[in-house]
Design a protein around this motif. Structure first.
Motif, short mmCIF file in Angstrom:
data_model
loop_
_atom_site.label_atom_id
_atom_site.label_comp_id
_atom_site.label_asym_id
_atom_site.label_seq_id
_atom_site.Cartn_x
_atom_site.Cartn_y
_atom_site.Cartn_z
N PHE A 9 54.27 30.11 6.73
CA PHE A 9 54.10 31.53 6.36
C PHE A 9 54.98 31.87 5.16
O PHE A 9 54.52 32.47 4.18
N ASP A 10 56.24 31.46 5.21
CA ASP A 10 57.17 31.79 4.12
C ASP A 10 56.71 31.15 2.80
O ASP A 10 56.87 31.75 1.73
N ALA A 11 56.13 29.96 2.87
CA ALA A 11 55.65 29.30 1.64
C ALA A 11 54.50 30.13 1.04
O ALA A 11 54.46 30.35 -0.18
N ALA A 12 53.60 30.62 1.89
CA ALA A 12 52.47 31.44 1.40
C ALA A 12 52.99 32.76 0.85
O ALA A 12 52.53 33.25 -0.19
N LEU A 13 53.97 33.32 1.54
CA LEU A 13 54.55 34.59 1.10
C LEU A 13 55.25 34.41 -0.26
O LEU A 13 55.09 35.23 -1.17
N MET A 14 55.99 33.32 -0.40
CA MET A 14 56.68 33.06 -1.66
C MET A 14 55.68 32.90 -2.81
O MET A 14 55.92 33.40 -3.92
N ALA A 15 54.56 32.26 -2.54
CA ALA A 15 53.55 32.09 -3.60
C ALA A 15 53.00 33.45 -4.02
O ALA A 15 52.83 33.73 -5.21
N ASP A 60 48.15 33.93 10.45
CA ASP A 60 47.29 32.87 9.89
C ASP A 60 48.03 31.55 9.72
O ASP A 60 47.42 30.56 9.31
N TYR A 61 49.33 31.53 10.02
CA TYR A 61 50.13 30.33 9.75
C TYR A 61 50.75 29.80 11.04
O TYR A 61 51.17 30.57 11.90
N ASP A 62 50.82 28.45 11.13
CA ASP A 62 51.30 27.80 12.35
C ASP A 62 52.81 27.88 12.50
O ASP A 62 53.33 27.78 13.61
N SER A 63 53.51 27.98 11.40
CA SER A 63 54.98 27.94 11.48
C SER A 63 55.56 28.98 10.54
O SER A 63 54.90 29.45 9.62
#
Ligand code: GRF
Length: 197
Positions: A76-82, A69-72
């Motif tokens: 992705f890591d920012a969404a995962l960290m949240a 679902d993420y372009d980079s």
């Protein structure tokens, strides 16, 4: 006010057998009572990981953060960290999580991010460890629990288990022998680490 637990967040991509071993040890050894820790969530990057269903069966809260679902990698890591930080984790446990993490992610969880790798590190970092060990003629193989640092599969070692490589072994037979040891050393190493946090 409720009791403050040391929250564990487990990241998976696949079958989740190490996650299940951790969950069963936490239950059996009463980690809540003995080290004040609990598994707060199991997060997968793949909707089809059978480990997610297994986590639900074990009664653990689950979440899905699909990398597609993420372009980079950074997004992705920012969404995962949240998703992880929603649980204020004391420890983030990678258990067959098949994504390379960005340096920012690794720095954010410095000292509270661990992984299990199916080789005797520092030998055979990366993928296909069992076939590579067989091809090299290794007489022993194993698994390593280690802190995660920016250098892939190179962080300080917390625990290792050694198994023999037997004549006629295939990558699958060796993987099964190593995996059964992973299920023993990962919960043990995580518990010991939790005790120090
Ligand atoms: C294990 O062999 C682990 O060492 C490696 O990926 C595999 C995961 O298996 N990183 P599972 O999902 O825990 O069953």
């Amino acid at each position: 006010m409720g009791r403050e637990y040391k929250n564990i967040v487990i990241l998976i991509s696949g079958s989740g057998s190490n996650m299940a071993a951790l969950a069963r040890a936490a239950e059996r050894e009463d980690w809540a009572g003995t080290v004040g820790a609990r598994i707060a969530a199991v997060i997968s990057n793949r909707a089809d990981s059978t480990g997610l269903a297994l986590a639900r069966e074990l009664g653990l809260p689950t979440a899905l953060v699909p990398h597609k679902d993420y372009d980079s990698r950074e997004a992705f890591d920012a969404a995962l960290m949240a998703a992880i930080d929603a649980h204020s984790p004391a420890l983030v446990v990678l258990a067959g999580f098949m994504r390379i993490l960005t340096p920012g992610f690794v720095a954010h969880y410095a000292g509270r991010l661990v992984n299990i790798h199916p080789s005797l590190l520092p030998a055979f970092t990366g993928l296909n460890t069992h076939q590579r060990a067989i091809d090299a003629g290794c007489k022993v193989a194993g698994a390593t629990v280690h802190h995660v640092t920016a250098d892939l599969d190179h962080g300080p070692i917390l625990a290792q288990a050694v198994v023999p490589v037997l004549p006629g072994d295939t990558a699958d037979t060796l993987a099964a022998r190593v995996l059964s040891q992973e299920h023993r050393i990962y919960p043990q190493a995580v518990r010991e680490l939790l005790d120090t946090l």
